[in-house]
Design a protein around this motif. Structure first.
Motif, PDB file in Angstrom:
ATOM      1  N   GLN A   1     -28.344  34.380   5.590  1.00  0.00           N
ATOM      2  CA  GLN A   1     -28.313  34.897   4.303  1.00  0.00           C
ATOM      3  C   GLN A   1     -30.137  34.966   3.750  1.00  0.00           C
ATOM      4  OE1 GLN A   1     -27.047  32.609   0.790  1.00  0.00           O
ATOM      5  NE2 GLN A   1     -25.425  31.584   2.152  1.00  0.00           N
ATOM      6  N   ASN A   2     -30.846  34.409   4.499  1.00  0.00           N
ATOM      7  CA  ASN A   2     -32.243  34.368   4.226  1.00  0.00           C
ATOM      8  C   ASN A   2     -33.175  35.218   4.832  1.00  0.00           C
ATOM      9  OD1 ASN A   2     -34.533  33.019   2.879  1.00  0.00           O
ATOM     10  ND2 ASN A   2     -35.054  31.779   4.783  1.00  0.00           N
ATOM     11  N   HIS A   3     -32.783  36.684   4.744  1.00  0.00           N
ATOM     12  CA  HIS A   3     -33.216  37.579   5.534  1.00  0.00           C
ATOM     13  C   HIS A   3     -34.762  37.825   5.289  1.00  0.00           C
ATOM     14  CE1 HIS A   3     -29.110  39.067   5.358  1.00  0.00           C
ATOM     15  NE2 HIS A   3     -29.126  39.204   4.053  1.00  0.00           N
ATOM     16  N   GLN A   4     -35.027  37.429   3.987  1.00  0.00           N
ATOM     17  CA  GLN A   4     -36.416  38.132   3.593  1.00  0.00           C
ATOM     18  C   GLN A   4     -37.224  36.779   3.986  1.00  0.00           C
ATOM     19  OE1 GLN A   4     -35.251  38.829  -0.113  1.00  0.00           O
ATOM     20  NE2 GLN A   4     -35.410  40.939   0.018  1.00  0.00           N
ATOM     21  N   ARG A   5     -36.561  35.728   4.409  1.00  0.00           N
ATOM     22  CA  ARG A   5     -37.380  34.428   4.932  1.00  0.00           C
ATOM     23  C   ARG A   5     -38.252  33.737   3.732  1.00  0.00           C
ATOM     24  NH1 ARG A   5     -38.357  33.786  10.324  1.00  0.00           N
ATOM     25  NH2 ARG A   5     -37.245  35.427  11.793  1.00  0.00           N
ATOM     26  N   GLN A   6     -37.599  34.134   2.568  1.00  0.00           N
ATOM     27  CA  GLN A   6     -38.308  33.475   1.576  1.00  0.00           C
ATOM     28  C   GLN A   6     -38.217  31.786   1.390  1.00  0.00           C
ATOM     29  OE1 GLN A   6     -35.268  35.112   1.407  1.00  0.00           O
ATOM     30  NE2 GLN A   6     -34.728  35.110  -0.829  1.00  0.00           N
ATOM     31  N   PHE A   7     -37.237  31.353   1.808  1.00  0.00           N
ATOM     32  CA  PHE A   7     -36.820  29.745   1.855  1.00  0.00           C
ATOM     33  C   PHE A   7     -37.425  29.171   3.058  1.00  0.00           C
ATOM     34  CE2 PHE A   7     -32.967  31.336  -0.797  1.00  0.00           C
ATOM     35  CZ  PHE A   7     -33.750  31.598  -2.108  1.00  0.00           C
ATOM     36  N   ALA A   8     -37.788  28.102   3.093  1.00  0.00           N
ATOM     37  CA  ALA A   8     -37.967  26.955   4.054  1.00  0.00           C
ATOM     38  C   ALA A   8     -36.674  26.502   4.230  1.00  0.00           C
ATOM     39  CB  ALA A   8     -38.983  25.917   3.682  1.00  0.00           C
ATOM     40  N   LEU A   9     -36.203  26.668   5.674  1.00  0.00           N
ATOM     41  CA  LEU A   9     -34.868  25.972   6.192  1.00  0.00           C
ATOM     42  C   LEU A   9     -35.238  24.795   7.106  1.00  0.00           C
ATOM     43  CD1 LEU A   9     -32.780  29.284   6.038  1.00  0.00           C
ATOM     44  CD2 LEU A   9     -33.029  27.746   4.179  1.00  0.00           C
ATOM     45  N   LEU A  10     -35.137  23.829   6.491  1.00  0.00           N
ATOM     46  CA  LEU A  10     -35.849  22.834   7.338  1.00  0.00           C
ATOM     47  C   LEU A  10     -34.581  21.817   8.038  1.00  0.00           C
ATOM     48  CD1 LEU A  10     -38.417  21.842   4.459  1.00  0.00           C
ATOM     49  CD2 LEU A  10     -38.863  22.761   6.467  1.00  0.00           C
ATOM     50  N   PHE A  11     -34.748  21.607   9.136  1.00  0.00           N
ATOM     51  CA  PHE A  11     -33.731  20.818   9.547  1.00  0.00           C
ATOM     52  C   PHE A  11     -33.897  19.549   9.970  1.00  0.00           C
ATOM     53  CE2 PHE A  11     -30.773  19.965  13.438  1.00  0.00           C
ATOM     54  CZ  PHE A  11     -29.761  20.543  13.081  1.00  0.00           C
ATOM     55  N   GLY A  12     -32.564  18.541   9.785  1.00  0.00           N
ATOM     56  CA  GLY A  12     -32.919  16.990   9.549  1.00  0.00           C
ATOM     57  C   GLY A  12     -32.547  16.226  10.590  1.00  0.00           C
ATOM     58  N   VAL A  13     -31.885  16.736  11.865  1.00  0.00           N
ATOM     59  CA  VAL A  13     -31.113  16.155  12.894  1.00  0.00           C
ATOM     60  C   VAL A  13     -32.103  16.101  14.002  1.00  0.00           C
ATOM     61  CG1 VAL A  13     -29.122  15.355  14.238  1.00  0.00           C
ATOM     62  CG2 VAL A  13     -29.078  16.593  11.787  1.00  0.00           C
ATOM     63  N   ASP A  14     -33.248  15.165  14.425  1.00  0.00           N
ATOM     64  CA  ASP A  14     -34.139  15.177  15.184  1.00  0.00           C
ATOM     65  C   ASP A  14     -33.736  15.574  16.570  1.00  0.00           C
ATOM     66  OD1 ASP A  14     -34.842  14.306  12.544  1.00  0.00           O
ATOM     67  OD2 ASP A  14     -35.986  12.605  13.453  1.00  0.00           O
ATOM     68  N   GLU A  15     -32.520  14.983  16.973  1.00  0.00           N
ATOM     69  CA  GLU A  15     -32.037  15.052  18.389  1.00  0.00           C
ATOM     70  C   GLU A  15     -31.505  16.503  18.671  1.00  0.00           C
ATOM     71  OE1 GLU A  15     -31.441  12.923  15.783  1.00  0.00           O
ATOM     72  OE2 GLU A  15     -29.284  12.194  15.887  1.00  0.00           O
ATOM     73  N   GLN A  16     -31.424  17.107  17.447  1.00  0.00           N
ATOM     74  CA  GLN A  16     -30.720  18.470  17.667  1.00  0.00           C
ATOM     75  C   GLN A  16     -31.818  19.533  17.218  1.00  0.00           C
ATOM     76  OE1 GLN A  16     -26.922  18.699  15.950  1.00  0.00           O
ATOM     77  NE2 GLN A  16     -26.255  17.022  17.183  1.00  0.00           N
ATOM     78  N   LEU A  17     -32.945  19.305  17.167  1.00  0.00           N
ATOM     79  CA  LEU A  17     -33.951  20.460  16.750  1.00  0.00           C
ATOM     80  C   LEU A  17     -34.016  21.667  17.251  1.00  0.00           C
ATOM     81  CD1 LEU A  17     -35.829  21.401  14.492  1.00  0.00           C
ATOM     82  CD2 LEU A  17     -37.727  20.025  15.685  1.00  0.00           C
TER      83      LEU A  17
ATOM     84  N   CYS B   1     -35.632  14.575  26.707  1.00  0.00           N
ATOM     85  CA  CYS B   1     -36.467  13.386  26.580  1.00  0.00           C
ATOM     86  C   CYS B   1     -36.365  12.632  25.270  1.00  0.00           C
ATOM     87  CB  CYS B   1     -37.859  13.802  26.766  1.00  0.00           C
ATOM     88  SG  CYS B   1     -39.123  12.552  27.475  1.00  0.00           S
ATOM     89  N   ILE B   2     -36.638  13.304  24.302  1.00  0.00           N
ATOM     90  CA  ILE B   2     -36.410  12.875  22.846  1.00  0.00           C
ATOM     91  C   ILE B   2     -35.072  12.235  22.648  1.00  0.00           C
ATOM     92  CG2 ILE B   2     -36.413  13.456  20.443  1.00  0.00           C
ATOM     93  CD1 ILE B   2     -38.862  15.410  21.161  1.00  0.00           C
ATOM     94  N   GLN B   3     -34.075  13.149  23.128  1.00  0.00           N
ATOM     95  CA  GLN B   3     -32.497  12.647  23.124  1.00  0.00           C
ATOM     96  C   GLN B   3     -32.269  11.404  23.968  1.00  0.00           C
ATOM     97  OE1 GLN B   3     -29.921  15.807  24.497  1.00  0.00           O
ATOM     98  NE2 GLN B   3     -29.781  16.719  22.294  1.00  0.00           N
ATOM     99  N   ARG B   4     -33.108  11.272  25.048  1.00  0.00           N
ATOM    100  CA  ARG B   4     -32.762  10.075  25.751  1.00  0.00           C
ATOM    101  C   ARG B   4     -33.027   8.766  24.900  1.00  0.00           C
ATOM    102  NH1 ARG B   4     -35.911  12.488  30.305  1.00  0.00           N
ATOM    103  NH2 ARG B   4     -34.482  14.043  31.029  1.00  0.00           N
ATOM    104  N   PHE B   5     -34.256   8.872  24.213  1.00  0.00           N
ATOM    105  CA  PHE B   5     -34.520   7.878  23.348  1.00  0.00           C
ATOM    106  C   PHE B   5     -33.792   7.558  22.278  1.00  0.00           C
ATOM    107  CE2 PHE B   5     -36.937   5.840  19.914  1.00  0.00           C
ATOM    108  CZ  PHE B   5     -37.152   4.702  20.329  1.00  0.00           C
ATOM    109  N   ILE B   6     -33.210   8.677  21.553  1.00  0.00           N
ATOM    110  CA  ILE B   6     -32.785   8.670  20.112  1.00  0.00           C
ATOM    111  C   ILE B   6     -31.106   8.225  20.614  1.00  0.00           C
ATOM    112  CG2 ILE B   6     -31.690   9.763  18.237  1.00  0.00           C
ATOM    113  CD1 ILE B   6     -34.259  11.385  18.370  1.00  0.00           C
TER     114      ILE B   6
END
Ligand SMILES: CC(=O)N[C@H](C=O)[C@@H](O)[C@H](O)[C@H](O)CO
Ligand SMILES: CC(=O)C(=O)O
Length: 312
Positions: free
Chosen positions: A188-204, A248-253
């Motif tokens: 939906q954010n075609h114009q890339r006006q919004f920051a879409l920040l992801f919050g599940v570190d192990e799946q970034l 590697c990050i996933q192994r820890f989390i």
């Protein structure tokens, strides 16, 4: 209108709120914490008083003081300081939003109220709009975290037309594993006006493929450097290397999740890795056990995640 500030991107550390052994906020280490994030982890954005910061367990007065201290200590060092101002009381949330503007924060974020819950998108937007209006010059982010709020309104639905209602709307912090919903936010954010920040570190990495503009998370406090290496590999389209970092990050989390992982354990790990005392969490959370900390330390060592330790 919100100032068209540089779009929030890259890694954003969800800061812990350091506490003393008797449960008071330990303001004295926040300056060191800023330097650690910038110099040792390469992380220059922070998200204050959120889940990791136990924002909902602090009094309004404490939240104001914590926010002010991070902004003051981060001056000329950090790029952006976003303050989470969500609360069950609209009045408190507005007070915190006004305060964030007064102290010169770079943005505010709000979760969905989670005791009396909005039954539909319009009700939720009405609440968010009133908070955003209390800080009309600050970028506003919606903090989507359905597993903790119990509010399951899909983010893509909420996003649709939101700027007509909330002119300062600048993006989302999306803490959910539903990549269909997240993907449709990006779409939906075609114009890339919004920051879409992801919050599940192990799946970034999966979210980066979907088009995430950045990430907010608890592990960037101590795995920021590693995660930045993953971001660099991704930028260069070296997906094999990026995936190696993610695994590697996933192994820890994955390991700590099996032991029981939350804010208390994050405080213990951050104390260990940074050498800065984070102290115990506040009730209802309980301090991580020594057994947890010893196991986490062994795992960090075996993954070579423990850099040279700073003096305490
Ligand atoms: C529920 C929660 O606190 N999520 C954090 C951010 O939103 C994440 O940073 C997690 O702590 C992290 O992904 C580990 O599961
Ligand atoms: C992880 C995160 O963003 C928070 O602590 O609120």
């Amino acid at each position: 209108m919100a100032l068209p500030k540089k779009k929030l991107q890259g890694l954003v550390a969800a800061t812990l709120t350091p506490m003393t052994e008797n449960g008071e906020i330990n303001f004295s280490v926040i300056g060191r914490y800023v330097d650690y994030l910038v110099k040792d982890q390469g992380v220059k954005n922070i998200f204050v008083n959120g889940t990791t910061g136990e924002g909902l367990s602090l009094s309004v007065s404490e939240r104001r003081q914590v926010a002010a201290e991070w902004v003051a200590q981060g001056k000329n060092k950090l790029d952006q300081v976003v303050i989470h101002v969500g609360a069950l009381s609209l009045k408190e949330s507005q007070e915190l939003a006004r305060h964030a503007a007064e102290i010169g924060a770079d943005g505010i974020a709000v979760i969905a109220p989670f005791f009396f819950k909005s039954q539909n998108k319009d009700a939720l937007i009405s609440f968010l709009k009133e908070v955003a209006a209390a800080a009309p010059a600050l970028p506003f982010y919606y903090y989507h975290i359905p597993a903790l709020t119990g509010v399951k309104i899909r983010a893509e639905e909420l996003l649709d037309g939101i700027q007509d209602k909330i002119p300062t709307f600048q993006g989302l912090k999306f803490t959910d594993t539903d990549l269909l919903d997240f993907g449709q936010c990006v779409d939906q954010n075609h114009q890339r006006q919004f920051a879409l920040l992801f919050g599940v570190d192990e799946q970034l990495l999966s979210a980066l493929i979907m088009g995430a503009s950045g990430a907010v998370g608890s592990t960037y406090n101590y795995l920021g450097k590693k995660t930045n290496q993953m971001l660099e590999a991704f930028e260069k389209k070296d997906f094999t290397t990026a995936l190696n970092y993610q695994f590697c990050i996933q192994r820890f989390i994955n390991y700590v999740i099996k032991l029981g992982f939350g804010v208390s354990q994050t405080k213990a790990i951050m104390t260990l890795v940074s050498g800065i005392p984070m102290g115990p969490p506040r009730l209802p959370l309980q301090k991580a056990t020594q057994e947890f900390t010893a196991n986490a330390e062994a795992k960090l060592k075996s993954l070579d995640f423990l850099g040279p330790k700073k003096g305490t």
